[in-house]
Design a protein around this motif. Structure first.
Motif, short mmCIF file in Angstrom:
data_model
loop_
_atom_site.label_atom_id
_atom_site.label_comp_id
_atom_site.label_asym_id
_atom_site.label_seq_id
_atom_site.Cartn_x
_atom_site.Cartn_y
_atom_site.Cartn_z
N ARG A 1 1.42 61.74 31.99
CA ARG A 1 -0.23 61.71 31.78
C ARG A 1 -0.64 60.35 32.42
O ARG A 1 -0.01 59.26 32.03
CB ARG A 1 -0.33 61.39 30.35
N VAL A 2 -1.43 60.32 33.35
CA VAL A 2 -1.90 59.43 34.22
C VAL A 2 -3.30 59.12 34.25
O VAL A 2 -4.18 60.24 34.36
CB VAL A 2 -1.47 59.46 35.94
N ALA A 3 -3.80 57.91 33.63
CA ALA A 3 -5.30 57.98 33.41
C ALA A 3 -5.89 59.18 32.61
O ALA A 3 -6.84 59.43 32.90
CB ALA A 3 -5.83 57.84 34.70
N GLY A 4 -5.04 59.54 31.58
CA GLY A 4 -5.53 60.66 30.91
C GLY A 4 -5.79 62.00 31.48
O GLY A 4 -6.25 62.98 30.76
N ARG A 5 -4.90 62.19 32.48
CA ARG A 5 -4.83 63.30 33.02
C ARG A 5 -3.42 64.09 33.47
O ARG A 5 -2.42 63.19 33.47
CB ARG A 5 -5.41 63.48 34.76
N ASP A 6 -3.36 65.24 33.16
CA ASP A 6 -2.00 65.73 33.32
C ASP A 6 -1.65 65.85 34.74
O ASP A 6 -2.32 66.16 35.72
CB ASP A 6 -2.00 67.39 33.09
N ALA A 7 -0.21 65.49 34.95
CA ALA A 7 0.16 65.15 36.13
C ALA A 7 1.65 65.76 36.59
O ALA A 7 2.57 65.84 35.58
CB ALA A 7 0.17 63.62 36.83
N TYR A 8 2.23 66.19 37.41
CA TYR A 8 3.35 66.64 37.75
C TYR A 8 4.05 65.38 38.52
O TYR A 8 3.43 64.52 39.26
CB TYR A 8 3.78 67.85 38.89
N LYS A 9 5.46 64.85 38.63
CA LYS A 9 6.22 63.84 39.19
C LYS A 9 6.94 64.27 40.43
O LYS A 9 7.84 65.19 40.27
CB LYS A 9 7.01 63.26 38.13
N THR B 1 8.14 57.87 43.71
CA THR B 1 7.65 59.04 42.95
C THR B 1 6.28 59.07 43.01
O THR B 1 5.34 58.00 42.96
CB THR B 1 7.83 58.85 41.28
N VAL B 2 5.71 60.41 43.25
CA VAL B 2 4.34 60.29 43.11
C VAL B 2 3.76 61.26 42.30
O VAL B 2 4.03 62.38 42.18
CB VAL B 2 3.86 61.02 44.53
N ALA B 3 3.07 60.79 41.36
CA ALA B 3 2.32 61.82 40.22
C ALA B 3 1.11 62.28 40.84
O ALA B 3 0.23 61.69 41.20
CB ALA B 3 1.96 60.67 39.01
N VAL B 4 1.13 63.65 40.60
CA VAL B 4 0.19 64.34 41.32
C VAL B 4 -0.78 65.29 40.23
O VAL B 4 -0.26 65.75 39.28
CB VAL B 4 0.88 65.77 42.23
N ASP B 5 -1.97 65.17 40.39
CA ASP B 5 -2.74 65.82 39.39
C ASP B 5 -2.61 67.29 39.18
O ASP B 5 -2.63 67.93 40.40
CB ASP B 5 -4.28 65.34 39.79
N ALA B 6 -2.70 67.54 38.22
CA ALA B 6 -1.95 69.20 38.16
C ALA B 6 -3.35 70.01 38.35
O ALA B 6 -3.28 71.31 38.80
CB ALA B 6 -1.50 69.41 36.60
#
Length: 429
Positions: free
Chosen positions: A217-225, A241-246
């Protein structure tokens, strides 16, 4: 939880020119380090709160989702922490920023000067974008704010602390001729999180592992790593590592780790983000009354004058690495005498001195080619003296990129250990 699905990049990314990918792969580690040192655009930060359950996705599918993302509107708050392990130089760095570089020229609002602040320490930024021609980035300080604003062909930078501004314009003839329009950040630096991720993935080659490693969870949003790391041993880079908005494929967070461990070299990501259209007023700027305004052409002239006798050397170190990694301009031999030893994450660039000239040696006699003892002592304090069959030299170290500068004027640089640099120099001698 998302699966730990692996996608190796040996076949390359379809649609990318073979020559461009080959050049990028030669210097993958330095490419990553260049991105880390230049994380100055709409780059993301920290804010993870739990691991959401998301549909399974492969690494290849996630890469394609990043590439397909067409999100061009956003605003938010970014936190970036950078620790490259560069020795502190006391007030010298401040003098470069406030004084406009080594030559003492330039404006304190010049982006080429001010954006170097993000290469170390922790900073809070406010960012906004509305398409490719409207962007704003503000660096927040305790008592002041530095803002960089692009609105079409107009670029303004303003430092509220010094009440100085910088102004640049891209003329229509340049745009009509297909030349690059004026950019709100120093050229070679990624301007959005998407660009940062794409540069990283484009540089990946057969020595690279790319996997999906859970969710966040990044800035309140679901993300894949998405995790990118070397298969080879001996690199100073551990992983990126890049957290990508789902939902929309926008990179929200970027974390770069050194193989030696410790805190992240770069940890940058959104703490707040909104994908609605930003207010148009964010992209307009009029200098307050009494502001000292420096035009881009004047700032450039001041920089050139300040370079003095180093100008030719800077130019000479300019062409050998062009196109190999972000910000490479200014790092190669003028006659093209640069070659790459090894491949992938263990690649080492060997750069010949312009004209084959050796470095000044230790000494203090005026009018000689010898380096003053005081200057040599300062140089030695920043690195480790080494010897080998190649002769002798000094290894300058950061947490990512190390460089061996030999006494006969050659440079060996890469995201590898000191021993690897010495071995490369020995093999080349």
């Amino acid at each position: 939880m998302a699966p730990n699905d692996s996608a190796e990049t040996g076949s390359g990314t379809k649609g990318t020119a073979a020559g461009r990918r080959k050049a990028a792969r030669y210097i993958v580690p330095v490419a990553v380090a260049g991105v880390a040192a230049a994380t100055i655009g709409l780059v993301p930060a920290l804010a993870s709160t739990g691991d959401p359950e998301l549909p399974k996705i492969t690494a290849q599918e996630l890469i394609e989702r990043i590439a397909a993302s067409d999100t061009e509107r956003l605003s938010g708050t970014v936190r970036i922490s950078t620790d490259l392990g560069i020795p502190a130089l006391g007030g010298l760095a401040d003098a470069f920023v406030q004084g406009g570089g080594a030559g003492g020229g330039g404006a304190s609002a010049d982006p080429q000067e001010r954006m170097t602040e993000l290469a170390s320490g922790t900073h809070t930024l406010r960012v906004a974008a509305d398409g490719p021609d409207k962007q704003r980035l503000s660096i927040l300080d305790n008592a002041s704010e530095y803002s960089l604003i692009r609105n079409g062909d107009e670029v303004w930078a303003y430092d509220s602390g010094s009440d100085q501004a910088y102004h640049a314009t891209a003329d229509e003839s340049a745009r009509d001729s297909g030349e690059k329009p004026v950019h709100p950040a120093p050229e070679g630096a990624p301007a959005t999180p998407k660009e940062l991720a794409e540069q990283l993935l484009e540089a990946a080659g057969p020595t690279t592992s790319v996997t999906v490693d859970g969710t966040a969870r990044v800035a309140g949003r679901d993300a894949y790593k998405l995790v990118v790391k070397p298969k080879q041993s001996g690199s100073t880079i551990g992983s990126a590592t890049v957290a990508v908005d789902a939902e929309n494929g926008v990179p929200l967070k970027f974390t770069l780790l050194a193989s030696a461990g410790g805190k992240p070299v770069v940890d940058a990501g959104f703490t707040k983000v909104d994908f609605a259209k930003p207010d148009a007023s964010l992209f307009t700027f009029t200098p307050p009354k009494g502001t000292e305004v420096t035009e881009a052409d004047d700032a450039k002239a001041q920089h050139e004058q300040g370079k003095g006798s180093d100008k030719d050397l800077g130019k000479g170190l300019g062409k050998g690495l062009d196109g190999l990694f972000p910000g490479a301009e200014g790092l190669g031999a003028e006659d093209g005498s640069v070659k790459v030893i090894g491949e992938g994450w263990n690649a080492i660039a060997e750069i010949g001195a312009p004209g084959g000239a050796a470095l000044p040696s230790k000494g203090s006699e005026k009018g000689s080619d010898e380096m003053p003892a005081e200057a040599q002592q300062f140089l030695d304090s920043l690195g480790d003296k080494v010897t080998g069959t190649f002769g002798s030299g000094t290894v300058f170290k950061t947490r990512l990129v190390n460089a061996l500068l030999t006494d006969d004027g050659k440079v060996y640089v890469g995201a590898v250990t000191k021993d690897a640099l010495v071995q490369a120099a020995n093999n080349a001698s």
